[in-house]
Design a protein around this motif. Structure first.
Motif, PDB file in Angstrom:
ATOM      1  N   LEU A  50      41.690  16.904  25.684  1.00  0.00           N
ATOM      2  CA  LEU A  50      40.351  16.403  25.410  1.00  0.00           C
ATOM      3  C   LEU A  50      39.415  16.747  26.570  1.00  0.00           C
ATOM      4  O   LEU A  50      38.252  17.116  26.352  1.00  0.00           O
ATOM      5  N   ILE A  51      39.914  16.666  27.795  1.00  0.00           N
ATOM      6  CA  ILE A  51      39.127  17.033  28.975  1.00  0.00           C
ATOM      7  C   ILE A  51      38.746  18.509  28.916  1.00  0.00           C
ATOM      8  O   ILE A  51      37.598  18.884  29.174  1.00  0.00           O
ATOM      9  N   ILE A  52      39.715  19.374  28.572  1.00  0.00           N
ATOM     10  CA  ILE A  52      39.437  20.814  28.474  1.00  0.00           C
ATOM     11  C   ILE A  52      38.379  21.081  27.406  1.00  0.00           C
ATOM     12  O   ILE A  52      37.451  21.868  27.609  1.00  0.00           O
ATOM     13  N   ALA A  53      38.522  20.413  26.260  1.00  0.00           N
ATOM     14  CA  ALA A  53      37.545  20.570  25.172  1.00  0.00           C
ATOM     15  C   ALA A  53      36.163  20.097  25.622  1.00  0.00           C
ATOM     16  O   ALA A  53      35.144  20.728  25.296  1.00  0.00           O
ATOM     17  N   ASN A  54      36.112  19.010  26.380  1.00  0.00           N
ATOM     18  CA  ASN A  54      34.838  18.500  26.895  1.00  0.00           C
ATOM     19  C   ASN A  54      34.180  19.497  27.846  1.00  0.00           C
ATOM     20  O   ASN A  54      32.966  19.708  27.809  1.00  0.00           O
ATOM     21  N   PHE A  55      35.000  20.107  28.718  1.00  0.00           N
ATOM     22  CA  PHE A  55      34.464  21.110  29.644  1.00  0.00           C
ATOM     23  C   PHE A  55      33.870  22.291  28.880  1.00  0.00           C
ATOM     24  O   PHE A  55      32.803  22.802  29.238  1.00  0.00           O
ATOM     25  N   LEU A  56      34.564  22.737  27.837  1.00  0.00           N
ATOM     26  CA  LEU A  56      34.057  23.854  27.034  1.00  0.00           C
ATOM     27  C   LEU A  56      32.715  23.504  26.402  1.00  0.00           C
ATOM     28  O   LEU A  56      31.774  24.307  26.409  1.00  0.00           O
ATOM     29  N   ALA A  57      32.625  22.296  25.849  1.00  0.00           N
ATOM     30  CA  ALA A  57      31.388  21.870  25.195  1.00  0.00           C
ATOM     31  C   ALA A  57      30.240  21.768  26.191  1.00  0.00           C
ATOM     32  O   ALA A  57      29.117  22.211  25.919  1.00  0.00           O
ATOM     33  N   LEU A  58      30.519  21.200  27.368  1.00  0.00           N
ATOM     34  CA  LEU A  58      29.465  21.001  28.367  1.00  0.00           C
ATOM     35  C   LEU A  58      29.027  22.305  29.030  1.00  0.00           C
ATOM     36  O   LEU A  58      27.828  22.556  29.197  1.00  0.00           O
ATOM     37  N   LEU A  59      29.987  23.139  29.389  1.00  0.00           N
ATOM     38  CA  LEU A  59      29.657  24.386  30.082  1.00  0.00           C
ATOM     39  C   LEU A  59      29.028  25.409  29.153  1.00  0.00           C
ATOM     40  O   LEU A  59      28.131  26.159  29.554  1.00  0.00           O
ATOM     41  N   CYS A  60      29.496  25.446  27.897  1.00  0.00           N
ATOM     42  CA  CYS A  60      29.016  26.469  26.961  1.00  0.00           C
ATOM     43  C   CYS A  60      27.798  26.043  26.159  1.00  0.00           C
ATOM     44  O   CYS A  60      27.200  26.869  25.465  1.00  0.00           O
ATOM     45  N   LYS A  61      27.441  24.781  26.230  1.00  0.00           N
ATOM     46  CA  LYS A  61      26.248  24.294  25.532  1.00  0.00           C
ATOM     47  C   LYS A  61      25.244  23.708  26.512  1.00  0.00           C
ATOM     48  O   LYS A  61      24.065  24.067  26.499  1.00  0.00           O
ATOM     49  N   GLY A  62      25.716  22.800  27.361  1.00  0.00           N
ATOM     50  CA  GLY A  62      24.812  22.111  28.278  1.00  0.00           C
ATOM     51  C   GLY A  62      24.174  23.028  29.304  1.00  0.00           C
ATOM     52  O   GLY A  62      22.955  22.964  29.540  1.00  0.00           O
ATOM     53  N   VAL A  63      24.982  23.913  29.920  1.00  0.00           N
ATOM     54  CA  VAL A  63      24.458  24.794  30.974  1.00  0.00           C
ATOM     55  C   VAL A  63      23.423  25.783  30.432  1.00  0.00           C
ATOM     56  O   VAL A  63      22.311  25.876  30.973  1.00  0.00           O
ATOM     57  N   PRO A  64      23.728  26.548  29.359  1.00  0.00           N
ATOM     58  CA  PRO A  64      22.703  27.475  28.846  1.00  0.00           C
ATOM     59  C   PRO A  64      21.455  26.767  28.306  1.00  0.00           C
ATOM     60  O   PRO A  64      20.343  27.273  28.440  1.00  0.00           O
ATOM     61  N   GLN A  65      21.635  25.566  27.706  1.00  0.00           N
ATOM     62  CA  GLN A  65      20.463  24.820  27.231  1.00  0.00           C
ATOM     63  C   GLN A  65      19.606  24.383  28.409  1.00  0.00           C
ATOM     64  O   GLN A  65      18.373  24.378  28.316  1.00  0.00           O
ATOM     65  N   THR A  66      20.234  24.008  29.517  1.00  0.00           N
ATOM     66  CA  THR A  66      19.486  23.621  30.716  1.00  0.00           C
ATOM     67  C   THR A  66      18.673  24.791  31.249  1.00  0.00           C
ATOM     68  O   THR A  66      17.472  24.666  31.567  1.00  0.00           O
ATOM     69  N   MET A  67      19.302  25.962  31.332  1.00  0.00           N
ATOM     70  CA  MET A  67      18.619  27.164  31.828  1.00  0.00           C
ATOM     71  C   MET A  67      17.466  27.561  30.914  1.00  0.00           C
ATOM     72  O   MET A  67      16.384  27.933  31.379  1.00  0.00           O
ATOM     73  N   GLY A  93      35.589  21.442  18.095  1.00  0.00           N
ATOM     74  CA  GLY A  93      36.641  21.233  17.095  1.00  0.00           C
ATOM     75  C   GLY A  93      37.904  20.629  17.682  1.00  0.00           C
ATOM     76  O   GLY A  93      38.525  19.749  17.081  1.00  0.00           O
ATOM     77  N   VAL A  94      38.281  21.106  18.873  1.00  0.00           N
ATOM     78  CA  VAL A  94      39.476  20.562  19.538  1.00  0.00           C
ATOM     79  C   VAL A  94      39.237  19.114  19.944  1.00  0.00           C
ATOM     80  O   VAL A  94      40.160  18.291  19.922  1.00  0.00           O
ATOM     81  N   SER A  95      38.006  18.786  20.312  1.00  0.00           N
ATOM     82  CA  SER A  95      37.659  17.400  20.630  1.00  0.00           C
ATOM     83  C   SER A  95      37.887  16.505  19.408  1.00  0.00           C
ATOM     84  O   SER A  95      38.488  15.426  19.517  1.00  0.00           O
ATOM     85  N   ILE A  96      37.427  16.954  18.250  1.00  0.00           N
ATOM     86  CA  ILE A  96      37.647  16.201  17.009  1.00  0.00           C
ATOM     87  C   ILE A  96      39.135  16.055  16.738  1.00  0.00           C
ATOM     88  O   ILE A  96      39.635  14.961  16.440  1.00  0.00           O
ATOM     89  N   GLY A  97      39.864  17.175  16.847  1.00  0.00           N
ATOM     90  CA  GLY A  97      41.305  17.154  16.592  1.00  0.00           C
ATOM     91  C   GLY A  97      42.063  16.263  17.554  1.00  0.00           C
ATOM     92  O   GLY A  97      42.988  15.550  17.160  1.00  0.00           O
ATOM     93  N   SER A  98      41.665  16.286  18.829  1.00  0.00           N
ATOM     94  CA  SER A  98      42.350  15.469  19.839  1.00  0.00           C
ATOM     95  C   SER A  98      42.183  13.981  19.559  1.00  0.00           C
ATOM     96  O   SER A  98      43.141  13.206  19.652  1.00  0.00           O
TER      97      SER A  98
END
Length: 290
Positions: A50-67, A93-98
């Protein structure tokens, strides 16, 4: 930069930073435990993914949206745009599955030993690894088509019929294709949500009817809180996604609000877990020689 863009950028930056720090803190917690004599629980393995899935969501969505909110919209190539959104979809998706696997496992774990789940209760820990592995594979397969219609804002392609999402754009196509692909993407999510609701109802019923130990009760309440929070943010995010799909060119405010909501759960989930598991188990003291 206008005041509105600055405010949106600060919201994205704060949310992403808090989320990354929270997940990193929880990851450090598990790293510290690996150097102790702590007896690992089956649910810890699910938490790590779940932590790995959270990192993917934050880094791949949050960072580019911030920029993009701070004015840096043209920083991704076509491949970068496709890869980031693909990884975000997989992480989501992995977050949902986890969460689904966690809730089902806990419902089976706290079930009485004399019920029909008794045999499965013994075997349940063995099914966690293949279930998580299947979850990753399934999400990669389902979302592999997702990046095809995405293009970077740097693209030189002369495509006028497209939706702008800030740092990436998507090519518009016929409603039938949209509907069919939407059903394909939604099927695993709907299945997981159904299992979550069933497991959560079972846990509430078991907690109410059967007296559990304080440890089991606390773990179950944590998972119920996690599931409730997830369902709330997922429903809110789905509503925004549905509204966006109704417009050929959704407004930037709608796109930004939908993006903020989509990473709310990865931001708050580590704090929910830490607040209910704040004490690191003590290392058992060595036995004295008699």
């Amino acid at each position: 930069m206008v005041t509105r863009d600055l405010a949106i950028g600060l919201i994205f930056f704060t949310q992403t930073t808090v989320g990354i720090l929270g997940n990193f803190s929880l990851l450090c917690h598990y790293i510290i435990l690996s150097f102790t004599e702590y007896r690992w629980r089956s649910t810890d393995f699910i938490h790590k993914h779940l932590i790995i899935a959270n990192f993917l969501a934050l880094l791949c969505k949050g960072v580019p949206q911030t920029m993009a909110a701070f004015g840096r919209k043209h920083f991704l190539s076509d491949i970068g745009c496709k890869l980031l959104l693909f990884l975000h979809r997989v992480g989501r998706g992995v977050s949902i599955g986890s969460i689904c696997i966690l809730s089902v496992y806990q419902a089976i774990t706290i079930s009485p030993g004399n019920c029909r789940w008794a045999e499965l209760k013994v075997k349940a820990p063995k099914y966690i690894f293949p279930s998580i592995f299947l979850c990753w594979v399934l999400q990669m397969l389902v979302n592999i088509i997702f990046p095809i219609y995405l293009t970077s804002t740097l693209s030189d392609k002369n495509i006028t019929d497209k939706k702008d999402f800030g740092y990436c754009s998507s090519v518009r196509h016929d409603k039938t294709s949209d509907s069919l692909y939407g059903l394909l993407l939604s099927f695993p999510d709907v299945l997981c949500l159904g299992l979550m609701l069933w497991a959560s109802s079972s846990m509430v019923f078991l907690l109410y009817r059967h007296k559990q130990t304080s440890l089991e009760s606390r773990a179950t309440k944590t998972i119920l809180l996690l599931v409730s929070t997830f369902v709330y943010f997922y429903t809110l995010s789905s509503i925004f996604q549905l509204v966006m799909s109704l417009f050929d060119n959704p407004s930037l405010i709608l796109v930004n609000v939908a993006a903020v909501v989509s990473v709310c759960f990865p931001t708050v989930s580590p704090f929910l877990l830490m607040s209910h598991n704040s004490k690191v188990p003590k290392v058992p003291s060595p036995k004295k020689n008699v």
